[in-house]
Design a protein around this motif. Structure first.
Motif, short mmCIF file in Angstrom:
data_model
loop_
_atom_site.label_atom_id
_atom_site.label_comp_id
_atom_site.label_asym_id
_atom_site.label_seq_id
_atom_site.Cartn_x
_atom_site.Cartn_y
_atom_site.Cartn_z
N PRO A 124 12.51 57.94 -14.58
CA PRO A 124 13.33 56.73 -14.41
C PRO A 124 13.61 56.48 -12.93
O PRO A 124 13.58 57.42 -12.13
CB PRO A 124 14.62 57.06 -15.17
CG PRO A 124 14.28 58.21 -16.07
CD PRO A 124 13.20 58.97 -15.35
N TYR A 134 14.05 46.04 -9.74
CA TYR A 134 12.92 45.56 -10.53
C TYR A 134 11.97 46.70 -10.90
O TYR A 134 10.79 46.48 -11.11
CB TYR A 134 12.16 44.47 -9.77
CG TYR A 134 12.88 43.15 -9.77
CD1 TYR A 134 12.59 42.17 -10.72
CD2 TYR A 134 13.87 42.87 -8.83
CE1 TYR A 134 13.25 40.95 -10.73
CE2 TYR A 134 14.54 41.66 -8.83
CZ TYR A 134 14.23 40.70 -9.78
OH TYR A 134 14.90 39.50 -9.80
N THR A 136 11.05 49.97 -13.44
CA THR A 136 11.32 50.61 -14.72
C THR A 136 11.03 52.10 -14.66
O THR A 136 11.50 52.86 -15.50
CB THR A 136 10.48 49.95 -15.83
OG1 THR A 136 10.91 50.44 -17.10
CG2 THR A 136 9.00 50.22 -15.67
N ASP A 150 9.27 46.58 -13.53
CA ASP A 150 9.74 46.12 -14.85
C ASP A 150 9.23 44.70 -15.06
O ASP A 150 9.89 43.71 -14.72
CB ASP A 150 11.27 46.16 -14.91
CG ASP A 150 11.81 45.86 -16.30
OD1 ASP A 150 11.03 45.40 -17.16
OD2 ASP A 150 13.01 46.10 -16.54
N LYS A 153 11.30 42.19 -17.09
CA LYS A 153 12.40 41.57 -16.35
C LYS A 153 11.88 40.38 -15.55
O LYS A 153 12.50 39.30 -15.54
CB LYS A 153 13.05 42.59 -15.42
CG LYS A 153 14.19 42.04 -14.56
CD LYS A 153 14.82 43.15 -13.73
CE LYS A 153 15.86 42.61 -12.75
NZ LYS A 153 17.03 42.04 -13.43
N ASP A 187 14.23 51.99 -25.39
CA ASP A 187 13.39 51.19 -24.50
C ASP A 187 13.82 51.42 -23.07
O ASP A 187 15.02 51.46 -22.78
CB ASP A 187 13.50 49.70 -24.84
CG ASP A 187 12.30 48.90 -24.37
OD1 ASP A 187 12.03 48.92 -23.15
OD2 ASP A 187 11.64 48.25 -25.21
N ASP A 188 12.85 51.58 -22.16
CA ASP A 188 13.20 51.84 -20.77
C ASP A 188 13.57 50.58 -20.00
O ASP A 188 14.15 50.66 -18.92
CB ASP A 188 12.06 52.57 -20.06
CG ASP A 188 10.79 51.73 -20.00
OD1 ASP A 188 10.44 51.13 -21.02
OD2 ASP A 188 10.15 51.69 -18.93
N SER A 189 13.24 49.41 -20.53
CA SER A 189 13.56 48.16 -19.86
C SER A 189 14.94 47.67 -20.29
O SER A 189 15.18 47.45 -21.49
CB SER A 189 12.51 47.08 -20.19
OG SER A 189 12.95 45.81 -19.76
N ASN A 211 17.44 55.07 -23.29
CA ASN A 211 16.52 54.55 -22.28
C ASN A 211 15.10 55.11 -22.35
O ASN A 211 14.20 54.53 -21.74
CB ASN A 211 17.06 54.83 -20.87
CG ASN A 211 18.36 54.09 -20.60
OD1 ASN A 211 18.89 53.37 -21.46
ND2 ASN A 211 18.87 54.25 -19.40
N ASP A 212 14.89 56.21 -23.05
CA ASP A 212 13.55 56.77 -23.16
C ASP A 212 13.48 57.73 -24.33
O ASP A 212 14.50 58.04 -24.96
CB ASP A 212 13.12 57.46 -21.85
CG ASP A 212 14.06 58.59 -21.44
OD1 ASP A 212 14.21 59.54 -22.23
OD2 ASP A 212 14.62 58.53 -20.33
N MET A 243 7.35 54.58 -21.94
CA MET A 243 8.65 54.98 -21.41
C MET A 243 8.49 56.21 -20.54
O MET A 243 7.64 57.06 -20.82
CB MET A 243 9.64 55.28 -22.55
CG MET A 243 9.99 54.08 -23.41
SD MET A 243 11.12 54.51 -24.76
CE MET A 243 10.05 55.51 -25.81
#
Length: 310
Positions: A124, A134, A136, A150, A153, A187-189, A211-212, A243
Motif C-alpha cells: 500500500p 493518486y 493505489t 489508482d 480514481k 478493495d484497495d481503491s 483495503n486488501d 490488491m
C-alpha cells in the motif's frame, strides 16, 4: 522499444497464477510508474488526435483505433503533474486500456518494459500520503520505486459515471425483510470502496470494508477465533482481484481452505472486464464474479445472493 510493445500485445492474454505483471512507463520526469498488463489492450505511438469539445483539460482528444473512437487521457495531468507538451506528443506513447467496461488510452512520455512481480511485493502507499493521493500501491524494482496509479480514481474524476442505485431497485429492496448480516467489501481503491458501500447501503445492507486481502483474512480469522464461523458474522464477501500484499485470487484460496471461513459466499468484483479469467475463478473456488461497476447490477446480484444464502 518494438520488442517491449510486441511483448505487451502478446502477454496481455495471460491471466492469473497469483502474480502481477507490470508494464513500466514514465510521465514527465524520471519517476517510474506501473500498470497491470492484464488491463492493457495495446501500446502504440501517439496517433493523430481529434479534439473533443467540452472535455476536461486532461482529455487531449480522441483517437480512431481499429474501428473504435477512444478518448486519450494525459495521465500526468490527471494526477496533477505537468502534461505532455503538444510538440512532444508525436513521440509519446498511448497505453490503450480497458477498465470498468470502458476503453480509454493513457498518454505517457515513454514505455520501458514488463516486469513480473509477486503480489507480496506490492505494498500500500505510505500512510502519510493523504486522501488525495493518486496511488493505489507501490513496489520496488532494481532499487527504484515504482508507483501504481489508482486509475479508478482518475476515471471517476475525468469521466464520472452513475454511482447511485435507481429508485426502482431501492423500492424492491425495501420489500425484503431487513436484518441481514453485513457484507465484507475488500478493495484497495478508496473510490471503489466508496462506490460499493454507497450501492449496498442504498439497499439496506451493512458494510464492513478492508483495503486488501491480507487485512480481510486477518479480520475473518479474528471474528472466527471464538469457534464461530464466518457465516455467523457475514452474509457475503465482495473482493477486488488486484490488491497489494494479497490479491483476490489468493484471498479466495485461503478462505476456502479455512474450515471456519470456507462456507461464506465470495464474489470477485473486478475492473478486469475485458480479460477476466473465468477459469481462474473456478480454480480458486470463488462462488461468483462480476465486472465493475454497475450499481443496479451489483445491487440486484447481492440481493439474489443474500436471499439464496439465507
Amino acid at each position: 522499444m518494438a520488442g517491449v510493445l510486441d511483448s505487451v500485445n502478446q502477454r496481455t492474454q495471460l491471466v492469473g497464477q497469483n502474480r502481477l505483471e507490470l508494464l513500466l512507463f514514465r510521465l514527465r520526469g524520471r519517476q517510474m510508474y506501473g500498470i497491470n498488463v492484464f488491463k492493457v489492450k495495446e501500446v502504440l505511438q501517439c496517433p493523430r488526435l481529434s479534439s473533443l469539445p467540452n472535455s476536461r483539460p486532461m482529455v487531449r482528444g480522441v483517437a480512431h483505433i481499429r474501428g473504435e473512437t477512444i478518448p486519450i487521457i494525459d495521465l500526468g495531468m490527471s494526477i496533477r503533474l505537468p502534461g505532455i507538451p503538444k510538440e512532444e506528443m508525436a513521440t509519446s506513447f498511448v497505453i490503450i486500456t480497458e477498465y470498468n467496461r470502458k476503453t480509454q488510452g493513457f498518454l505517457v512520455a515513454g514505455v520501458d518494459r514488463i516486469v513480473n512481480m509477486n503480489w507480496e511485493d506490492i505494498l500500500p502507499p505510505p500512510k502519510g500520503a493523504g486522501k488525495d493521493v493518486y496511488l493505489t500501491a507501490v513496489t520496488h524494482f532494481e532499487d527504484k520505486l515504482i508507483e501504481i496509479i489508482d486509475v479508478e480514481k482518475i476515471l471517476s474524476e475525468v469521466s464520472p459515471f452513475e454511482e447511485d442505485v435507481t429508485e426502482d431497485v431501492r423500492n424492491r429492496s425495501s420489500e425484503r425483510v431487513p436484518g441481514h448480516l453485513p457484507v465484507l467489501v475488500v478493495d484497495d481503491s478508496a473510490v471503489a470502496r466508496r462506490q460499493i458501500e454507497r450501492c449496498l447501503t442504498a439497499i439496506g445492507m451493512e458494510v464492513v470494508t478492508k483495503n486488501d486481502g491480507r487485512q480481510a483474512l486477518d479480520y475473518l480469522k479474528e471474528v472466527t477465533a471464538d469457534g464461530s464461523r464466518a457465516v455467523d458474522h457475514l452474509c457475503l464477501i465482495i473482493s477486488d482481484v488486484e490488491m497489494p500484499e494479497m490479491d483476490g485470487y489468493t484471498l479466495v484460496t485461503k478462505c476456502k481452505n479455512e474450515p471456519a471461513i470456507k462456507d461464506v459466499f465470495i464474489m470477485l468484483h473486478t475492473s478486469l472486464s475485458g480479460v477476466f479469467n473465468k477459469a481462474m475463478v473456478q480454480k480458486v473456488g470463488a462462488d461468483d464474479f462480476m465486472a465493475k461497476f454497475s450499481p443496479d447490477e451489483l445491487a440486484e446480484r447481492v440481493m439474489e445472493i443474500v436471499d439464496r444464502e439465507q
